[in-house]
Design a protein around this motif. Structure first.
Motif, short mmCIF file in Angstrom:
data_model
loop_
_atom_site.label_atom_id
_atom_site.label_comp_id
_atom_site.label_asym_id
_atom_site.label_seq_id
_atom_site.Cartn_x
_atom_site.Cartn_y
_atom_site.Cartn_z
N GLY A 319 0.79 -1.13 -0.06
CA GLY A 319 0.21 0.07 0.05
C GLY A 319 0.91 1.28 -0.05
O GLY A 319 0.44 2.08 -0.65
N GLU A 320 1.88 1.06 0.70
CA GLU A 320 2.76 2.35 0.70
C GLU A 320 3.37 2.71 -0.51
O GLU A 320 3.74 3.80 -0.94
N LEU A 321 3.82 1.44 -0.96
CA LEU A 321 4.56 1.73 -2.47
C LEU A 321 3.61 2.00 -3.47
O LEU A 321 4.07 2.87 -4.18
N TYR A 322 2.22 1.65 -3.65
CA TYR A 322 1.40 2.15 -4.62
C TYR A 322 0.85 3.65 -4.12
O TYR A 322 0.51 4.29 -5.00
N ALA A 323 0.78 3.98 -2.77
CA ALA A 323 0.38 5.16 -2.86
C ALA A 323 1.27 6.19 -3.35
O ALA A 323 0.81 7.62 -3.80
N ASP A 324 2.67 6.11 -3.34
CA ASP A 324 3.29 7.16 -4.20
C ASP A 324 3.07 7.43 -5.50
O ASP A 324 2.89 8.32 -6.21
N SER A 325 3.08 6.12 -6.34
CA SER A 325 2.69 6.12 -7.77
C SER A 325 1.35 6.60 -7.98
O SER A 325 0.97 7.29 -8.77
N ALA A 326 0.29 6.25 -6.87
CA ALA A 326 -1.01 6.72 -7.07
C ALA A 326 -0.99 8.21 -7.05
O ALA A 326 -1.88 8.86 -7.94
N GLU A 327 -0.34 8.96 -6.40
CA GLU A 327 -0.52 10.21 -6.06
C GLU A 327 0.22 10.77 -7.40
O GLU A 327 -0.30 12.06 -7.95
N GLU A 328 1.02 10.19 -7.90
CA GLU A 328 1.85 10.89 -9.25
C GLU A 328 0.74 10.79 -10.29
O GLU A 328 0.76 11.53 -11.35
N GLY A 330 -2.37 10.79 -10.22
CA GLY A 330 -3.67 11.59 -9.79
C GLY A 330 -4.65 10.48 -9.23
O GLY A 330 -5.83 11.10 -9.47
N HIS A 331 -4.53 9.62 -8.64
CA HIS A 331 -5.30 8.75 -8.11
C HIS A 331 -5.32 8.66 -6.52
O HIS A 331 -4.35 9.51 -6.00
N THR A 332 -6.21 8.23 -5.97
CA THR A 332 -6.31 8.19 -4.43
C THR A 332 -6.42 6.75 -3.85
O THR A 332 -7.26 6.04 -4.44
N LEU A 333 -5.35 6.56 -3.11
CA LEU A 333 -5.48 4.98 -2.92
C LEU A 333 -5.91 5.12 -1.40
O LEU A 333 -5.12 5.65 -0.42
N LYS A 334 -6.75 4.45 -1.06
CA LYS A 334 -7.29 4.01 0.66
C LYS A 334 -6.85 2.90 1.19
O LYS A 334 -7.09 1.92 0.50
#
Length: 460
Positions: A319-328, A330-334
């Protein structure tokens, strides 16, 4: 070590319970038959005693007359037998006046027809009597009290109860010993199927001596598992060799293309070489996915090689790994990760399962959308998004190999991501399903019973 016998599921335990019930029923039926026989014999003896006594009185009257009969009746009343039926008599005239005997009134039996029936004796006890017309103006009734057979019946009931209890206990003991022995032998077979390793097969072959049907089943099971292990090993060896033989020329081809690119060709040629390299990498990834799917399916239900995996920690890291790429992008990861969720599995395969589900979600969710990763005890892993979702016509085949949807972006991959997810889930005795959702797609991975209960809770 053999597990305890589950009475509800073990056919051997059910047979023992039926044997115990049948033994108890047979004992009860035998006691009922004996009790009925005792009462019937006692009744027959009572009626026989009245008949014999009456016949003797008739003989006395025939040989000695009325006075002799009256004297004999009084003698018999004075000398009652201690171990027989207590006798009662009445010699009366045609007006029912007592001449001899101990009845105060005529008991109501019809003497002309020699009627016999149960009556109440002068002592107030139930008795069996019979009347006889000796002459037109003389009649006689003889009655014997019913002997109390209650003590005898209680003794017989005690004997049958004690004997029946011992018989049931003997059946239960012998049955449970047989159940334990058979259950141990069957459990050895089940354990070998659950964990078909070398030790389980060795125990299975050691317990087979062709003595009975179970031993024959054990031997056949050992042979079948050994053949399956050989086939699985040959299949893995073949697929590994095939992968190596196909990867090697593809990588050589890729290296040649790299060298071609280093020769600074013109822009159009360079673009074509780059496209070719990308296609080669796509083919390699597709080949690796197919091999992973085949390997997972071949090891479905095989617990060998599994170890405890902290699924909560694994989901947190991803989740932490995908949170960075999601922010780049334009997505939101909960993230909603319950701590301490541990499963038996292979960490690398579980990692691929989660990453494939997250990749699939981010692939279809447009910028500004939301992807949610949840993990609850069970385990129950869900990946949901608010994207376009899966069309109703494509929901049934979404986990098939090479199944690609009609939505934009669905044609980019090889259509193996969700198929690999299903193979990995089945390898870990889990089930993956696409849940009904009002918006987007929601995939859940959980044990089958757990998935149904969670689905009912979500939509109930």
């Amino acid at each position: 070590m053999a597990r305890l016998v589950d009475i509800r599921r073990s056919i051997f335990a059910q047979i023992v319970l039926w044997a115990i019930a049948i033994a108890a029923i047979i004992t009860g039926c035998l006691w009922l038959l004996t009790d009925t026989t005792i009462r019937s014999t006692s009744r027959t003896a009572l009626e026989r005693a009245v008949e014999v006594d009456l016949a003797g009185m008739v003989d006395i009257y025939a040989s000695g007359g009325r006075d002799e009969l009256a004297r004999r009746i009084q003698d018999r009343l004075a000398l009652q037998p201690r171990d027989g039926h207590t006798a009662h008599y009445m010699l009366a005239d045609k007006a029912n006046h007592r001449i001899a005997g101990n009845f105060d009134t005529w008991p109501g039996l019809h003497a002309a027809t020699s009627e016999s029936a149960d009556i109440i004796s002068p002592d107030g006890v139930r008795a069996h009597g019979r009347a006889m017309q000796l002459s037109p103006d003389l009649k006689l009734v003889v009655a014997h009290e019913d002997r109390d057979i209650g003590p005898l019946r209680r003794q017989v009931a005690f004997v049958y109860g004690a004997g029946g209890l011992l018989a049931v206990m003997a059946v239960a003991l012998a049955g449970w010993l047989a159940v334990f022995r058979l259950g141990t032998r069957i459990e050895r077979i089940n354990a070998a199927f659950r964990h078909p390793d070398n030790q389980a097969l060795a125990r299975l072959e050691k317990g087979s001596h062709d003595r009975d049907e179970i031993d024959e089943l054990t031997r056949h099971s050992a042979d079948a598992l050994a053949r399956l292990r050989r086939l699985a090993g040959a299949q893995r060896e073949t697929t590994d060799q095939l992968a190596h033989e196909m990867r090697t020329p593809l990588m050589h081809l890729d290296n040649r293309l790299v060298k071609a690119l280093s020769a600074t060709p013109d822009a159009e040629t360079a673009a074509r070489i780059a496209d070719a390299r990308q296609e080669i990498r796509r083919i390699v990834r597709m080949l690796e996915s197919l091999l992973d799917i085949a390997a997972s399916q071949a090891r479905r239900g095989d617990r060998h090689g599994l170890c405890p995996v902290d699924l909560s920690a694994l989901a947190d890291r991803l989740g932490e790994l995908y949170a960075d790429s999601a922010e780049e992008s334009g997505h939101t990861l909960k993230l909603d990760i319950a701590p301490g969720v541990v499963v038996e599995g292979e960490e690398m395969q579980l990692t691929r399962l989660i990453t494939n589900l997250l990749d699939n979600a981010f692939k279809f969710v447009p910028a500004g959308g939301t992807v949610e990763l949840r993990l609850k005890p069970g385990p129950c892993l869900t990946v949901c998004d608010d994207g376009p979702g899966v069309p109703e016509a494509e929901r049934e085949r979404v986990f098939d190999k090479f199944a690609r949807g009609s939505e934009p972006g669905s044609q980019d991959g090889a259509g193996l991501g969700l198929a690999l997810c299903r193979a990995i889930a089945e390898r870990h005795q889990l089930e993956i399903a696409l849940l009904p959702s009002a918006r987007g797609a929601c995939f859940m991975v959980a044990p089958q019973a757990g998935r149904r209960a969670t689905t009912d809770r979500l939509h109930g």
